[in-house]
Design a protein around this motif. Structure first.
Motif, PDB file in Angstrom:
ATOM      1  N   GLY A 426       0.773  -1.233   0.000  1.00 39.78           N
ATOM      2  CA  GLY A 426       0.000   0.000   0.000  1.00 39.78           C
ATOM      3  C   GLY A 426       0.802   1.280   0.000  1.00 39.78           C
ATOM      4  N   LEU A 427       2.051   1.234   0.448  1.00 37.88           N
ATOM      5  CA  LEU A 427       2.831   2.472   0.421  1.00 37.88           C
ATOM      6  C   LEU A 427       2.984   2.966  -1.009  1.00 37.88           C
ATOM      7  N   ALA A 428       3.251   2.064  -1.953  1.00 37.48           N
ATOM      8  CA  ALA A 428       3.263   2.403  -3.374  1.00 37.48           C
ATOM      9  C   ALA A 428       1.832   2.284  -3.887  1.00 37.48           C
ATOM     10  N   ALA A 429       1.237   3.404  -4.257  1.00 42.35           N
ATOM     11  CA  ALA A 429      -0.201   3.417  -4.579  1.00 42.35           C
ATOM     12  C   ALA A 429      -0.489   3.350  -6.071  1.00 42.35           C
ATOM     13  N   GLU A 430       0.515   3.198  -6.932  1.00 44.81           N
ATOM     14  CA  GLU A 430       0.288   3.180  -8.371  1.00 44.81           C
ATOM     15  C   GLU A 430      -0.554   1.967  -8.789  1.00 44.81           C
ATOM     16  N   ASP A 431      -1.327   2.121  -9.863  1.00 43.42           N
ATOM     17  CA  ASP A 431      -2.171   1.012 -10.313  1.00 43.42           C
ATOM     18  C   ASP A 431      -1.360  -0.111 -10.958  1.00 43.42           C
ATOM     19  N   ILE A 432      -0.129   0.187 -11.411  1.00 42.71           N
ATOM     20  CA  ILE A 432       0.799  -0.839 -11.877  1.00 42.71           C
ATOM     21  C   ILE A 432       1.988  -0.853 -10.932  1.00 42.71           C
ATOM     22  N   LEU A 433       2.318  -2.043 -10.398  1.00 44.61           N
ATOM     23  CA  LEU A 433       3.479  -2.167  -9.517  1.00 44.61           C
ATOM     24  C   LEU A 433       4.254  -3.424  -9.897  1.00 44.61           C
ATOM     25  N   ILE A 434       5.568  -3.257 -10.079  1.00 45.09           N
ATOM     26  CA  ILE A 434       6.442  -4.345 -10.516  1.00 45.09           C
ATOM     27  C   ILE A 434       7.592  -4.478  -9.537  1.00 45.09           C
ATOM     28  N   CYS A 435       7.933  -5.702  -9.145  1.00 43.86           N
ATOM     29  CA  CYS A 435       9.109  -5.944  -8.304  1.00 43.86           C
ATOM     30  C   CYS A 435      10.303  -6.187  -9.223  1.00 43.86           C
ATOM     31  N   ASP A 436      11.296  -5.309  -9.149  1.00 41.18           N
ATOM     32  CA  ASP A 436      12.478  -5.400 -10.022  1.00 41.18           C
ATOM     33  C   ASP A 436      13.715  -5.788  -9.230  1.00 41.18           C
ATOM     34  N   ASP A 437      13.543  -6.312  -8.028  1.00 41.77           N
ATOM     35  CA  ASP A 437      14.678  -6.699  -7.188  1.00 41.77           C
ATOM     36  C   ASP A 437      15.440  -7.866  -7.817  1.00 41.77           C
ATOM     37  N   LEU A 438      16.742  -7.928  -7.525  1.00 39.30           N
ATOM     38  CA  LEU A 438      17.657  -8.990  -7.967  1.00 39.30           C
ATOM     39  C   LEU A 438      18.035  -8.817  -9.445  1.00 39.30           C
ATOM     40  N   GLY A 439      19.203  -9.357  -9.809  1.00 38.50           N
ATOM     41  CA  GLY A 439      19.664  -9.247 -11.183  1.00 38.50           C
ATOM     42  C   GLY A 439      20.050  -7.824 -11.525  1.00 38.50           C
ATOM     43  N   SER A 449       1.564   5.047 -12.573  1.00 41.59           N
ATOM     44  CA  SER A 449       0.166   5.487 -12.426  1.00 41.59           C
ATOM     45  C   SER A 449      -0.350   5.874 -13.797  1.00 41.59           C
ATOM     46  N   THR A 450      -1.201   5.027 -14.364  1.00 43.42           N
ATOM     47  CA  THR A 450      -1.760   5.300 -15.694  1.00 43.42           C
ATOM     48  C   THR A 450      -3.110   5.991 -15.624  1.00 43.42           C
ATOM     49  N   LEU A 451      -3.723   6.030 -14.436  1.00 46.62           N
ATOM     50  CA  LEU A 451      -5.071   6.573 -14.302  1.00 46.62           C
ATOM     51  C   LEU A 451      -5.071   8.024 -13.834  1.00 46.62           C
ATOM     52  N   THR A 452      -3.908   8.557 -13.492  1.00 44.17           N
ATOM     53  CA  THR A 452      -3.816   9.941 -13.030  1.00 44.17           C
ATOM     54  C   THR A 452      -3.490  10.855 -14.205  1.00 44.17           C
ATOM     55  N   SER A 453      -3.705  12.120 -14.008  1.00 47.03           N
ATOM     56  CA  SER A 453      -3.333  13.109 -15.021  1.00 47.03           C
ATOM     57  C   SER A 453      -2.570  14.251 -14.327  1.00 47.03           C
ATOM     58  N   PRO A 454      -1.282  14.360 -14.557  1.00 52.11           N
ATOM     59  CA  PRO A 454      -0.476  13.571 -15.494  1.00 52.11           C
ATOM     60  C   PRO A 454      -0.147  12.189 -14.940  1.00 52.11           C
ATOM     61  N   ASN A 533       1.853   3.047 -23.623  1.00 54.83           N
ATOM     62  CA  ASN A 533       0.942   4.155 -23.907  1.00 54.83           C
ATOM     63  C   ASN A 533       1.148   5.337 -22.964  1.00 54.83           C
ATOM     64  N   THR A 534       1.747   5.076 -21.802  1.00 53.19           N
ATOM     65  CA  THR A 534       1.824   6.107 -20.759  1.00 53.19           C
ATOM     66  C   THR A 534       3.127   6.894 -20.764  1.00 53.19           C
ATOM     67  N   VAL A 535       4.255   6.184 -20.845  1.00 56.75           N
ATOM     68  CA  VAL A 535       5.531   6.839 -20.566  1.00 56.75           C
ATOM     69  C   VAL A 535       5.962   7.830 -21.641  1.00 56.75           C
ATOM     70  N   GLY A 536       5.372   7.752 -22.817  1.00 63.26           N
ATOM     71  CA  GLY A 536       5.732   8.694 -23.871  1.00 63.26           C
ATOM     72  C   GLY A 536       5.040  10.029 -23.773  1.00 63.26           C
ATOM     73  N   ALA A 537       4.113  10.190 -22.841  1.00 62.05           N
ATOM     74  CA  ALA A 537       3.378  11.453 -22.706  1.00 62.05           C
ATOM     75  C   ALA A 537       4.337  12.582 -22.285  1.00 62.05           C
ATOM     76  N   PRO A 538       4.136  13.789 -22.809  1.00 60.71           N
ATOM     77  CA  PRO A 538       5.072  14.881 -22.511  1.00 60.71           C
ATOM     78  C   PRO A 538       5.016  15.382 -21.079  1.00 60.71           C
ATOM     79  N   ASP A 539       3.919  15.064 -20.363  1.00 60.97           N
ATOM     80  CA  ASP A 539       3.776  15.613 -19.012  1.00 60.97           C
ATOM     81  C   ASP A 539       3.964  14.566 -17.918  1.00 60.97           C
TER      82      ASP A 539
END
Length: 600
Positions: A426-439, A449-454, A533-539
């Motif tokens: 819950g501390l990370a509130a984004e609608d997409i959450l990925i664990c990138d630990d290790l490697g 967060s794809t549902l927020t603006s920006p 679709n999200t990360v290319g947005a200018p804002d």
């Protein structure tokens, strides 16, 4: 022959330490010829000639200089000149191929002072076209320097993090010409036709008038950066706390500078130059932070609890009197002499002192002594309010017991009382959450967060530790955070491999858990498409969080309150401040926002 001299209107200006005499100039010229390899006929030589209220001295002769790209004894025949202009309490040095000796400089010259150069060149009507900046932080992970250039920099850059940077050099446009200045060395240049000897003397006299104009006002723009103050103004109750060698400056002098230095050592066969690999090892060994301990009147440097050197303070500078470096038998030579023939060869520690290649931090968090000058970071005025805005307290971190928790086969979630569990639950509130630990990890967790603006991209670096103000717990997290700032775009060829690695379960300590790397947000295909679709947005807003149970917001606020009240703070708190300010500043440099989530 003197009338044939044509020189750029560029000189190093110094404050005169003691009165120059004709005998002193004569001895300087004799020493210059003595140091030169096979000096030829003197083309011109004049000693303290009068012009208006100035005096000038000049010498020019040819000598042999080793060819730097040939390993044999081949030499080039070159010509050098030196022109000294004395006016009132200032001395200007024009040079090419020759320079004043170290002994002459120690006896007769001293730094001009940044504020004088600033008032003379960076005046209130100046338009800044180029700035070379140095970061005040000693963190090895932060951006240490940068160069900015524009037609009008004041209108082209944001100054929100300016106070943490020191102007090392600048070029300005004024009604009377285009000037460049390097305040630390006193070098001033004007863009103009080359000058004869008398024209150079007259130009130097004009610059001295500008330097002596105490009523002149510096540009408001340059005053937004870290401000230089006199070392003599340092309050008696302020003490040094940390020392670090400017290893980047040393590396530049050895590998990149036009007037290159080299590292040498004496062997049974004579003097030999260190290889690039050996020199880099020496520099890497110096890239450490020393504690400063006051032992009566001695200011001792310590590394890992052992004595490692001595500092000495005067009214004008801090001197590095001793440094127990890993390679004590290493010396520095100039490359315009053959290996082993430089008469001014000095031990490496003495070279660091002479060139002011070190930084000293103080119990007053706003102060830093960098490259021979003391600076004040005005962002600290007001009790660290700017710093505290980057700290976000969370109650659940006060009960964390581990960083990742324990693992068994088949478990479906991280332990709830681990920092990893707190982030994922819950501390990370984004609608997409990925664990990138290790490697090849970019962060412990990546949130989108794809549902927020920006839209928002967040990197989370999770750490656990005993509650304290020690900076040691942050070295690894800050290093990882800064190293991966360029990954915040979540784009490029590396993403294909990332998606493939995330399409798996979490494995740790020999256990294959049921914890999905795609913690939430849908299937791999759904998440991949949403991120694309999200990360290319200018804002898109990009954030980097250090999530730690080892720090308390209240403890930090108390430390700032003590500092604002004039009370002493612990050395570890000073280092903590500089490390984290380096992190926040590095994030700001690439348009991201840095935060620390900690205990209340």
């Amino acid at each position: 022959m003197l009338e044939q001299l044509q020189t750029a209107r560029s000189a190093h200006f110094y404050r005169r330490r003691r009165r120059l005499t004709k005998k002193a100039v004569q001895e300087l010229f004799v020493e210059l010829r003595h140091e030169a390899l096979n000096p030829g006929q003197t083309f011109f030589r004049i000693e303290r000639a009068q012009r208006a209220d100035a005096r000038y001295s000049a010498i020019c002769f040819a000598y042999d200089r080793p060819v730097p790209f040939l390993a044999n004894e081949t030499v080039d025949r070159v010509h050098g000149f030196l022109l000294l202009v004395e006016r009132r309490e200032t001395v200007a040095v024009f040079k090419a191929g020759l320079d004043v000796t170290n002994a002459f400089k120690r006896t007769f010259l001293e730094p001009l002072g940044r504020s004088r150069v600033e008032r003379a060149i960076a005046r209130h009507d100046a338009v800044f076209e180029k700035l070379s900046l140095r970061n005040m932080t000693t963190s090895p992970f932060a951006l240490r320097s940068k160069v900015l250039e524009a037609r009008d920099l004041q209108n082209a850059i944001a100054t929100s993090s300016a106070t943490r940077f020191i102007p090392q050099g600048y070029r300005v446009r004024r009604e009377d010409g285009s000037y460049s200045a390097t305040p630390s060395t006193g070098r001033i240049t004007v863009r103009a036709d080359r000058a004869s000897c008398v024209e150079a003397v007259d130009w130097a006299s004009q610059i001295v008038d500008l330097l002596d104009d105490e009523a002149a006002e510096a540009s408001p723009f340059i005053r937004t950066f870290a401000r230089s103050i006199e070392l003599s103004q340092l309050p008696a109750d302020i003490r040094p706390t940390y020392f670090a060698v400017d290893t980047m400056g040393l590396a530049e002098a050895i590998f990149e500078a036009d007037d290159t230095a080299r590292l040498v050592r004496e062997t049974e066969a004579g003097w030999e130059q260190l290889s690039k690999t050996e020199a880099e090892e020496i520099i890497a060994d110096l890239d450490r932070t020393y504690d400063v301990a006051i032992d009566r009147t001695n200011i001792q440097l310590e590394y890992q609890g052992a004595a490692a050197g001595v500092l000495r303070f005067s009214k004008s500078r801090i001197a590095l009197k001793q440094l127990d470096i890993p390679a004590t038998a290493v010396f520095v030579e100039r490359t315009d002499h053959a290996v082993g023939t430089d008469p001014d060869r000095v031990p490496l520690a003495r070279y660091l002192d002479a060139e002011d290649l070190f930084t000293v931090l103080f119990s007053d968090l706003a102060l830093a002594y960098v490259n021979g000058s003391l600076f004040r970071d005005e962002a600290m005025v007001g009790g660290g309010a700017e710093f505290l805005r980057h700290l976000r307290p969370r109650d659940e971190l006060a009960v964390a017991t581990d960083e990742k928790g324990a693992f068994v086969h088949g478990q479906a979630a991280f332990d709830a009382d681990s920092v990893f569990g707190i982030v994922a639950d819950g501390l990370a509130a984004e609608d997409i959450l990925i664990c990138d630990d290790l490697g090849d990890e970019w962060a412990d967790f990546i949130g989108v967060s794809t549902l927020t603006s920006p839209a928002i991209v967040s990197f989370y670096h999770a750490k656990h530790g005993t509650r304290s103000l020690s900076a040691s717990a942050f070295h690894e997290a800050v290093g990882q955070g800064i190293k991966n700032l360029g990954r915040l775009s979540l784009s490029g060829e590396a993403m294909a491999a990332k998606y493939a690695s995330w399409d798996d379960v979490y494995r740790k300590d020999g256990a294959e858990t049921a914890i999905r790397r795609f913690i939430r947000g849908g299937t791999r295909n759904q998440i991949e498409q949403a991120i694309t679709n999200t990360v290319g947005a200018p804002d898109v807003v990009r954030r980097v969080f250090i999530v730690t149970s080892s720090l308390s917001h209240a403890d930090v606020a108390e430390g700032f309150a003590r500092a604002a009240d004039g009370q002493s703070v612990r050395p570890h708190f000073v280092q903590l401040y500089w490390i984290l300010m380096g992190f926040f500043s590095a994030c700001a440099e690439i348009g991201a926002i840095g935060y620390v989530i900690c205990q209340p």
